[in-house]
Design a protein around this motif. Structure first.
Motif, PDB file in Angstrom:
ATOM      1  N   VAL A 186       0.877  -1.172   0.000  1.00 30.09           N
ATOM      2  CA  VAL A 186       0.000   0.000   0.000  1.00 30.09           C
ATOM      3  C   VAL A 186       0.915   1.223   0.000  1.00 30.09           C
ATOM      4  N   THR A 187       0.874   1.996  -1.055  1.00 28.54           N
ATOM      5  CA  THR A 187       1.824   3.099  -1.195  1.00 28.54           C
ATOM      6  C   THR A 187       1.141   4.352  -1.697  1.00 28.54           C
ATOM      7  N   ASP A 188       1.695   5.507  -1.335  1.00 26.03           N
ATOM      8  CA  ASP A 188       1.080   6.767  -1.747  1.00 26.03           C
ATOM      9  C   ASP A 188       1.376   7.039  -3.220  1.00 26.03           C
ATOM     10  N   ASN A 189       0.371   7.536  -3.909  1.00 29.89           N
ATOM     11  CA  ASN A 189       0.485   7.812  -5.339  1.00 29.89           C
ATOM     12  C   ASN A 189       1.036   9.220  -5.548  1.00 29.89           C
ATOM     13  N   ALA A 190       2.273   9.415  -5.107  1.00 29.16           N
ATOM     14  CA  ALA A 190       2.929  10.706  -5.287  1.00 29.16           C
ATOM     15  C   ALA A 190       3.199  10.931  -6.774  1.00 29.16           C
TER      16      ALA A 190
END
Length: 260
Positions: A186-190
Motif C-alpha cells: 500500500v503506497t502513496d500515489n505521489a
C-alpha cells in the motif's frame, strides 16, 4: 489478518548524501588545479565562489529537506576550512512546490546563477522534468532520488538506490527470509511514483512467480486510511509494505491496529 509487518520506503540517506557531497567536493577540488588552499586548509576562502544547487519539494503537505540540510552542513564545514583551493561553496536549494513548471524554472535559475552541479535535492518530480535539460547543458544532478527519472537520466547520479529497488528488495526479504505468503503493498500515489511502483511489483511477481495478495496506491493527499486497513485485513496480509510520510503513517498504523 494474522498480524502485520510494515515497511516504509527510506527516503532519507544522510550517510550517502554526505558521501556524495564529499565526492563532489573532491571532484571540484581536482578541477580547481593545484597550488591553492585545499578543502581542509584552516583559513578563509577568498576567491570567487563555486555555485552548487539543489531542487527539492520544501513546501506543501509533505516536506523534504533532510538531504539539503546534510549537503549544506558538509559544505559549511568545507567553507570553514578554506573552501576548495580558496573558493567558497555557495549552496542554493530551491523549492519546486511539487510543480513541474516550477521545477523547470528552478533548474534554469540555478544554471543562470552559474551552478556547476546539483547535489542533495529531494523532489517528487524534478529528475523527470529536468533530465533532458541537464544533459543539454552538461550538468550533473546528484539527488536523493524519488521519481523514476532520477534512475534513468544520462546526467542523473542519485545518491540512493531508490524507492523502487527498495520495494523489490523488501518483498524478496518477506518471501525468502520471513517466508510470508500473503504479501501486500500500500503506497502513496505521489507524482511520478506509479510507473516505478508498478514496475517493481511486476518485476517481483515475474521473477518469483508470486502474486501479491493486495496492491494499491492511495492519493498522496488522503487523510483517511481506514479503507486500506480494512482491505489489508480482508486480504489476510501477513506482510504489509507501506510507504507514506511520518505523520500519516502514525494514523495508518493506528487504523491497522483497530483491525487487529
Amino acid at each position: 489478518m494474522q498480524g502485520h509487518r510494515t515497511r516504509r520506503v527510506g527516503r532519507r540517506r544522510l550517510p550517502a548524501l554526505a558521501a556524495a557531497a564529499v565526492a563532489l567536493t573532491g571532484a571540484l577540488g581536482a578541477a580547481g588545479g593545484a597550488g591553492a588552499s585545499g578543502a581542509h586548509a584552516r583559513h578563509r576562502a577568498t576567491k570567487a565562489p563555486i555555485v552548487v544547487g539543489a531542487i527539492s519539494f520544501l513546501s506543501g503537505g509533505s516536506v523534504f529537506g533532510a538531504s539539503n540540510e546534510g549537503a549544506a552542513a558538509y559544505f559549511h564545514y568545507v567553507n570553514r576550512h578554506g573552501g576548495i583551493h580558496g573558493h567558497k561553496i555557495e549552496y542554493t536549494a530551491l523549492d519546486d512546490a511539487a510543480s513541474p513548471a516550477t521545477a523547470g524554472q528552478d533548474a534554469r535559475q540555478l544554471v543562470a546563477k552559474g551552478a556547476v552541479a546539483l547535489v542533495g535535492g529531494e523532489s517528487l518530480l524534478e529528475c523527470g522534468v529536468n533530465a533532458a535539460y541537464f544533459k543539454k547543458v552538461g550538468i550533473i544532478d546528484a539527488p536523493q532520488g524519488i521519481d523514476s527519472g532520477c534512475f534513468s537520466g544520462a546526467n542523473e547520479a542519485p545518491i540512493n538506490y531508490g524507492p523502487y529497488v527498495n520495494l523489490d528488495i523488501d518483498l524478496l526479504y518477506a518471501r525468502n527470509v520471513l517466508h510470508d505468503t500473503h504479501l501486500c503493498v500500500v503506497t502513496d500515489n505521489a507524482p511520478g511514483a506509479k510507473p516505478g511502483d508498478d514496475a517493481a511489483v511486476a518485476k517481483f511477481e515475474k521473477e518469483t512467480h508470486t502474486k501479491l495478495a493486495y496492491y494499491t496506491l492511495f492519493p498522496a493527499t488522503t487523510s483517511d486510511y481506514m479503507p486500506y486497513a480494512i482491505a489489508a485485513k480482508s486480504h489476510h496480509c501477513d506482510y504489509l509494505y507501506v510507504t507514506t510520510q511520518p505523520a500519516p503513517s502514525v494514523t495508518f498504523m493506528n487504523d491497522l491496529a483497530t483491525q487487529g
